[in-house]
Design an enzyme around this catalytic site. Structure first.
Site, PDB file in Angstrom:
ATOM      1  NE  ARG A 163      -4.358  -7.023  -5.368  1.00  0.00           N
ATOM      2  CZ  ARG A 163      -5.325  -6.803  -4.494  1.00  0.00           C
ATOM      3  NH1 ARG A 163      -5.053  -6.260  -3.315  1.00  0.00           N
ATOM      4  NH2 ARG A 163      -6.576  -7.125  -4.780  1.00  0.00           N
TER       5      ARG A 163
ATOM      6  CE1 TYR B 153      20.127   0.215  -7.801  1.00  0.00           C
ATOM      7  CE2 TYR B 153      17.884   0.820  -7.238  1.00  0.00           C
ATOM      8  CZ  TYR B 153      18.788   0.266  -8.113  1.00  0.00           C
ATOM      9  OH  TYR B 153      18.346  -0.245  -9.301  1.00  0.00           O
TER      10      TYR B 153
ATOM     11  CG  ASP C 153      19.224  -1.706  -0.391  1.00  0.00           C
ATOM     12  OD1 ASP C 153      19.619  -2.887  -0.453  1.00  0.00           O
ATOM     13  OD2 ASP C 153      18.890  -1.041  -1.390  1.00  0.00           O
TER      14      ASP C 153
ATOM     15  CE  LYS D 295      20.325  -5.531  -8.751  1.00  0.00           C
ATOM     16  NZ  LYS D 295      20.201  -4.322  -7.960  1.00  0.00           N
TER      17      LYS D 295
HETATM   18  C1  LIG Z   1      19.292  -3.321  -7.788  1.00  0.00           C
HETATM   19  C2  LIG Z   1      19.188  -2.694  -6.452  1.00  0.00           C
HETATM   20  C3  LIG Z   1      17.954  -2.248  -5.957  1.00  0.00           C
HETATM   21  C4  LIG Z   1      16.684  -2.282  -6.783  1.00  0.00           C
HETATM   22  O1  LIG Z   1      16.265  -3.555  -7.055  1.00  0.00           O
HETATM   23  P1  LIG Z   1      15.359  -3.974  -8.304  1.00  0.00           P
HETATM   24  O2  LIG Z   1      15.204  -5.437  -8.095  1.00  0.00           O
HETATM   25  O3  LIG Z   1      16.096  -3.589  -9.551  1.00  0.00           O
HETATM   26  O4  LIG Z   1      14.076  -3.216  -8.198  1.00  0.00           O
HETATM   27  C5  LIG Z   1      17.924  -1.712  -4.687  1.00  0.00           C
HETATM   28  N1  LIG Z   1      19.046  -1.603  -3.933  1.00  0.00           N
HETATM   29  C6  LIG Z   1      20.242  -2.003  -4.380  1.00  0.00           C
HETATM   30  C7  LIG Z   1      21.430  -1.843  -3.507  1.00  0.00           C
HETATM   31  C8  LIG Z   1      20.366  -2.561  -5.643  1.00  0.00           C
HETATM   32  O5  LIG Z   1      21.561  -2.951  -6.084  1.00  0.00           O
END
Ligand SMILES: *Cc1c(COP(=O)(O)O)cnc(C)c1O
Length: 379
Positions: free
Chosen positions: A46, A100, A172, A197
């Site tokens: 952690r 998102y 992001d 992703k």
């Molecule tokens: C999928 C996604 C997230 C969230 O990610 P998780 O791994 O599902 O928690 C955040 N931002 C974007 C642009 C995404 O495509």
């Protein structure tokens, strides 16, 4: 030593040398309990500092041209922890309107309870962000390319705006990946990824990564250790393994997407194509300036009269699927998923038509992807 190239970083940065057996890859260290007497640092999963977690912190830092990085159990763990690390009761944040869905839900469902104020912009121009800044604003949060219309935000302009108002800027960076965009080079403070992703890339792991300067990463670390959204050893290893091919995968995603986008633009049954690599994309010039490639995501509208659900069911190679950015091509209809809760009027206002489809272009042979789209349209 001069900084290595992207592919080399993907493969080697942060790797653990197996001094015991001379194995060619990082060993997995399964321990959740470590010796503590005379130990500096004291290791505990952690605390983000088990050997396999540290590999990822170093890798994402090198890829993002950042000083430090941290791995999380999901993209949302990375986003929520980072936001809460910089926002307290009475603070305000300005967020992009093209955000998102999960991040949107986190803000609107949780921030009121914590007395954190927020504003979403009316657009992605720097003036749209500046218009929402207040005396208690602490953070600016952007996302580019956006989902699902692939709108591009000018990261340098936003970074400059944040500096002018002494705000922490966050991005992001999931859709671009650090191969196509390195936002810290333009002055953004913190870059966040859903490693589920492109970084993971094989549609089989859930993870998040954050990169920034040491001070910011320490602030996020302090919050993260309290919230506990840390990444496990096994997934840390799998993510390290995935990132080895990140740069080569993203290059192929880029070139396949460009080819598919150009095919769709010229197709009589396609009404509209959204891809930043197309010259007629409204933000093509900014994309060209700030990105190394235009990414693997594109959206398109089928001509009126064609049935989007029937089209998806007719596909044989491309999978109708919720997530994105895997090696396989997947497709999704935003009106049935991410934007299902909006009214048709609300959707229209943000430019999402019922016939809009978001295609995550995989790294199959591009001729096969195109042939699949073609046969499904014919049906
Ligand atoms: C999928 C996604 C997230 C969230 O990610 P998780 O791994 O599902 O928690 C955040 N931002 C974007 C642009 C995404 O495509």
């Amino acid at each position: 030593m001069t900084k290595k190239g992207k592919h080399t970083i993907c493969i080697h940065e942060g790797e653990i040398r197996d001094t015991q057996f001379g194995g060619a890859v990082s060993p997995i260290f399964m321990a959740s309990s470590y010796e503590y007497l005379d130990a500096d640092p004291m290791r505990y999963p952690r605390y983000f500092n088990t050997p396999n977690q540290e590999v990822l912190g170093k890798k994402i830092a090198a890829l993002e041209n950042a000083e430090a990085g941290l791995p999380f159990a999901s993209g949302m763990a990375a986003i929520s922890t980072t936001l809460l690390a910089f926002l307290s009761k009475g603070d305000h944040i300005v967020l992009t309107n093209e955000i998102y869905g999960g991040a949107f839900n986190f803000v609107v469902e949780e921030f009121d309870k914590m007395n954190i104020e927020y504003s979403f912009t009316d657009g992605v121009e720097v003036t749209d962000f500046e218009a929402k800044i207040k005396s208690n604003t602490k953070v600016i949060y952007i996302e580019t390319p956006s989902n699902p219309l692939l709108t591009i935000t000018d990261v340098k302009a936003i970074a400059d705006l944040a500096k002018k108002h002494s705000l922490v800027s966050m991005i992001d960076n999931t859709f671009a990946s650090p191969i196509n965009l390195t936002p810290l080079d333009f002055g953004i403070d913190i870059s966040i990824h859903s490693a589920t992703k492109y970084l993971g890339g094989h549609s089989d792991i859930l993870a998040g990564l954050v990169a920034g300067n040491s001070e910011h990463i320490n602030t996020i670390f302090q919050k993260g250790k309290n919230l506990g959204g840390n990444l496990s050893h096994m997934i840390s290893y799998l993510l390290e393994r995935s990132i080895k091919t990140l740069a080569i995968r993203v290059e192929k995603h880029n070139s396949n997407s460009q080819t598919v986008a150009e095919y769709l633009v010229n197709h009589v049954d396609i009404a509209k194509v959204y891809y930043p690599g197309l010259k007629n994309h409204p933000n093509h010039n900014i994309a060209k300036e700030q990105m190394n490639g235009y990414g693997g995501m594109l959206s398109f509208e089928l001509k009126e009269g064609l049935d989007a659900v029937k089209f998806q069911k007719s596909l044989q190679l491309i999978k109708p699927s919720m997530s994105l950015a895997g090696v396989e091509s997947t497709i999704l209809q935003p009106t049935l998923t991410s934007h299902a809760l909006l009214t048709p009027e609300q959707r229209k206002a943000i430019g999402i038509s019922d016939n809009l489809l978001r295609l995550s272009v995989g790294i199959e042979d591009v001729e096969d992807i195109i042939a699949d789209v073609e046969q499904a349209i014919k049906k």
